[in-house]
Scaffold this motif. Structure first.
Motif, mmCIF file in Angstrom:
data_model
loop_
_atom_site.group_PDB
_atom_site.id
_atom_site.type_symbol
_atom_site.label_atom_id
_atom_site.label_comp_id
_atom_site.label_asym_id
_atom_site.label_seq_id
_atom_site.Cartn_x
_atom_site.Cartn_y
_atom_site.Cartn_z
ATOM 1 N N GLY A 1 13.894 8.055 -17.554
ATOM 2 C CA GLY A 1 12.998 7.140 -18.250
ATOM 3 C C GLY A 1 13.454 5.699 -18.227
ATOM 4 N N VAL A 2 14.223 5.329 -17.214
ATOM 5 C CA VAL A 2 14.694 3.945 -17.106
ATOM 6 C C VAL A 2 13.506 3.051 -16.764
ATOM 7 C CG1 VAL A 2 16.248 2.359 -15.915
ATOM 8 C CG2 VAL A 2 16.944 4.732 -16.310
ATOM 9 N N GLU A 3 13.301 2.012 -17.564
ATOM 10 C CA GLU A 3 12.156 1.125 -17.355
ATOM 11 C C GLU A 3 12.516 0.051 -16.337
ATOM 12 O OE1 GLU A 3 10.654 -0.366 -21.021
ATOM 13 O OE2 GLU A 3 10.130 1.611 -21.808
ATOM 14 N N VAL A 4 12.334 0.387 -15.081
ATOM 15 C CA VAL A 4 12.601 -0.544 -13.983
ATOM 16 C C VAL A 4 11.618 -0.258 -12.857
ATOM 17 C CG1 VAL A 4 14.343 0.981 -12.965
ATOM 18 C CG2 VAL A 4 14.363 -1.458 -12.415
ATOM 19 N N ASP A 5 11.098 -1.312 -12.244
ATOM 20 C CA ASP A 5 10.213 -1.159 -11.101
ATOM 21 C C ASP A 5 11.042 -1.170 -9.822
ATOM 22 O OD1 ASP A 5 7.695 -1.087 -12.491
ATOM 23 O OD2 ASP A 5 7.955 -3.228 -12.887
ATOM 24 N N VAL A 6 10.502 -0.534 -8.775
ATOM 25 C CA VAL A 6 11.275 -0.355 -7.540
ATOM 26 C C VAL A 6 10.446 -0.749 -6.325
ATOM 27 C CG1 VAL A 6 12.514 1.280 -6.078
ATOM 28 C CG2 VAL A 6 12.610 1.521 -8.574
ATOM 29 N N ILE A 7 11.051 -1.567 -5.465
ATOM 30 C CA ILE A 7 10.499 -1.871 -4.146
ATOM 31 C C ILE A 7 11.466 -1.309 -3.118
ATOM 32 C CG2 ILE A 7 9.927 -3.684 -2.476
ATOM 33 C CD1 ILE A 7 9.092 -5.450 -4.802
ATOM 34 N N LEU A 8 10.972 -0.444 -2.243
ATOM 35 C CA LEU A 8 11.807 0.119 -1.178
ATOM 36 C C LEU A 8 11.903 -0.892 -0.033
ATOM 37 C CD1 LEU A 8 13.108 3.015 -1.124
ATOM 38 C CD2 LEU A 8 11.314 2.724 -2.830
ATOM 39 N N ILE A 9 13.116 -1.149 0.433
ATOM 40 C CA ILE A 9 13.352 -1.971 1.628
ATOM 41 C C ILE A 9 14.266 -1.156 2.521
ATOM 42 C CG2 ILE A 9 14.278 -4.124 2.541
ATOM 43 C CD1 ILE A 9 13.628 -5.495 -0.025
ATOM 44 N N THR A 10 13.701 -0.537 3.559
ATOM 45 C CA THR A 10 14.454 0.472 4.294
ATOM 46 C C THR A 10 13.932 0.639 5.717
ATOM 47 O OG1 THR A 10 15.041 2.829 4.304
ATOM 48 C CG2 THR A 10 12.919 2.225 3.329
ATOM 49 N N ALA A 11 14.769 1.211 6.554
ATOM 50 C CA ALA A 11 14.356 1.549 7.920
ATOM 51 C C ALA A 11 13.648 2.902 7.967
ATOM 52 C CB ALA A 11 15.569 1.554 8.847
ATOM 53 N N ILE B 1 7.914 8.037 2.629
ATOM 54 C CA ILE B 1 6.981 7.074 2.047
ATOM 55 C C ILE B 1 6.169 7.739 0.941
ATOM 56 C CG2 ILE B 1 4.947 5.648 2.501
ATOM 57 C CD1 ILE B 1 6.058 5.236 5.347
ATOM 58 N N ARG B 2 5.714 8.968 1.205
ATOM 59 C CA ARG B 2 4.939 9.720 0.211
ATOM 60 C C ARG B 2 5.786 9.968 -1.050
ATOM 61 N NH1 ARG B 2 3.855 13.697 3.223
ATOM 62 N NH2 ARG B 2 1.888 12.899 4.024
ATOM 63 N N GLN B 3 7.045 10.354 -0.862
ATOM 64 C CA GLN B 3 7.937 10.583 -1.998
ATOM 65 C C GLN B 3 8.119 9.321 -2.826
ATOM 66 O OE1 GLN B 3 11.288 12.693 0.287
ATOM 67 N NE2 GLN B 3 11.519 13.459 -1.778
ATOM 68 N N ALA B 4 8.352 8.202 -2.130
ATOM 69 C CA ALA B 4 8.570 6.940 -2.833
ATOM 70 C C ALA B 4 7.358 6.563 -3.677
ATOM 71 C CB ALA B 4 8.882 5.839 -1.822
ATOM 72 N N LEU B 5 6.164 6.735 -3.129
ATOM 73 C CA LEU B 5 4.951 6.398 -3.869
ATOM 74 C C LEU B 5 4.749 7.336 -5.054
ATOM 75 C CD1 LEU B 5 2.542 5.608 -0.880
ATOM 76 C CD2 LEU B 5 3.773 3.997 -2.349
ATOM 77 N N ARG B 6 5.076 8.624 -4.869
ATOM 78 C CA ARG B 6 4.950 9.577 -5.970
ATOM 79 C C ARG B 6 5.905 9.255 -7.106
ATOM 80 N NH1 ARG B 6 4.500 15.135 -2.339
ATOM 81 N NH2 ARG B 6 2.237 15.071 -2.012
ATOM 82 N N PHE B 7 7.058 8.687 -6.756
ATOM 83 C CA PHE B 7 8.037 8.294 -7.770
ATOM 84 C C PHE B 7 7.732 6.916 -8.355
ATOM 85 C CE2 PHE B 7 11.313 11.227 -5.652
ATOM 86 C CZ PHE B 7 11.104 12.222 -6.601
ATOM 87 N N GLY B 8 6.629 6.313 -7.925
ATOM 88 C CA GLY B 8 6.184 5.069 -8.557
ATOM 89 C C GLY B 8 6.677 3.786 -7.936
ATOM 90 N N ALA B 9 7.103 3.802 -6.662
ATOM 91 C CA ALA B 9 7.498 2.560 -6.001
ATOM 92 C C ALA B 9 6.304 1.614 -5.954
ATOM 93 C CB ALA B 9 8.004 2.840 -4.592
ATOM 94 N N VAL B 10 6.532 0.343 -6.273
ATOM 95 C CA VAL B 10 5.426 -0.611 -6.312
ATOM 96 C C VAL B 10 5.142 -1.199 -4.933
ATOM 97 C CG1 VAL B 10 5.803 -1.169 -8.734
ATOM 98 C CG2 VAL B 10 6.945 -2.532 -6.967
ATOM 99 N N ASP B 11 6.096 -1.054 -4.000
ATOM 100 C CA ASP B 11 5.871 -1.500 -2.633
ATOM 101 C C ASP B 11 6.899 -0.837 -1.728
ATOM 102 O OD1 ASP B 11 4.747 -2.769 -0.472
ATOM 103 O OD2 ASP B 11 5.127 -4.810 -1.176
ATOM 104 N N TYR B 12 6.632 -0.897 -0.417
ATOM 105 C CA TYR B 12 7.512 -0.227 0.557
ATOM 106 C C TYR B 12 7.570 -1.111 1.799
ATOM 107 C CZ TYR B 12 9.704 3.891 2.764
ATOM 108 O OH TYR B 12 10.586 4.778 3.361
ATOM 109 N N LEU B 13 8.729 -1.715 2.068
ATOM 110 C CA LEU B 13 8.917 -2.588 3.216
ATOM 111 C C LEU B 13 9.793 -1.884 4.248
ATOM 112 C CD1 LEU B 13 8.067 -4.558 0.899
ATOM 113 C CD2 LEU B 13 9.446 -6.291 2.054
#
Length: 237
Positions: free
Chosen positions: A73-83, A90-102
């Motif tokens: 329950g940590v209140e922090v937003d996440v942007i993935l920056i990865t290869a 990508i699907r996992q990251a979005l399901r976990f609430g990533a706000v963007d994916y670079l």
């Protein structure tokens, strides 16, 4: 100020991201973590509002850290920056609430866009006690997606010049090429070539590869024949 934690095991990439963020008003990098264990300690000890997270980390997968954050329950937003560009991650990251994916490599403008959109949304949420449906639709980009009638080239790009560049890229037969080489072959300025290459990368018609050497990163490009359909809405048949 939006407090940012960078989680990246490559010191050079971490420093690039740190310098990029320093150029954008409203953001402050409070720490750089080289592994997820270190990142967890920082999240426990300091207030972090935005996490820039790589997937490939030395101790555990970055998505495991994202899962941990959500479970705690940590209140922090996440942007993935990865290869990592496979659809499952990508699907996992979005399901976990990533706000963007670079996806690496990326242009500074793409990171800047992501951060400015994030900042705008945070300011909107803080300034209002409630929102109308129209405001919420704009916030969620529902209106833009539903009302887009056709694909338009970005401002400053023309279809005729794009056709010349596309034809020359196809002549490379899938080999990597540089901005300078394409400018020489088409007799178009390097500045203009870079604008068109950025557009073609954005629509995933070509692949961009960045290599680190002495000084600035070096970019090369490759035609992705299987993605020809991405170009069709922008050029005449």
């Amino acid at each position: 100020m939006i407090r940012v934690l960078i989680v990246e095991d490559d010191p050079m990439v971490a420093e690039f991201n740190n310098r990029y963020i320093q150029l954008i008003d409203g953001f402050e990098v409070i720490a750089i973590a080289t592994n997820t264990t270190e990142a967890k300690k920082i999240l426990e000890q300091q207030t972090v509002e935005l996490l820039l997270l790589d997937v490939y980390m030395p101790d555990e997968n970055g998505l495991a850290l994202l899962s941990y954050i959500r479970s705690k329950g940590v209140e922090v937003d996440v942007i993935l920056i990865t290869a990592a560009s496979d659809k499952e991650r990508i699907r996992q990251a979005l399901r976990f609430g990533a706000v963007d994916y670079l996806i690496k490599p990326f242009e500074f403008e793409r990171l800047e866009q992501s951060l400015l959109v994030y900042k705008e949304k945070q300011e909107l949420l803080m300034d209002k006690e409630g929102m109308t449906q129209k405001e919420l639709d704009k916030f969620m980009h529902v209106e833009e997606e539903a009302s887009e009638p056709e694909k338009m080239l970005p401002k400053g790009l023309t279809e005729s010049t794009l056709q010349v560049i596309v034809s020359e890229i196809r002549r490379q037969h899938g080999a990597f090429f540089s901005t300078d080489k394409l400018a020489e072959q088409t007799n178009i300025s390097r500045v203009s070539i870079r604008k068109y290459l950025k557009f073609l990368v954005d629509i995933d018609w070509i692949e961009e590869k960045m290599t680190y050497g002495i000084g600035r990163p070096v970019y090369s490009y490759q035609y992705k024949r299987e993605n020809d359909h991405h170009l069709h809405p922008y050029v005449s048949s």
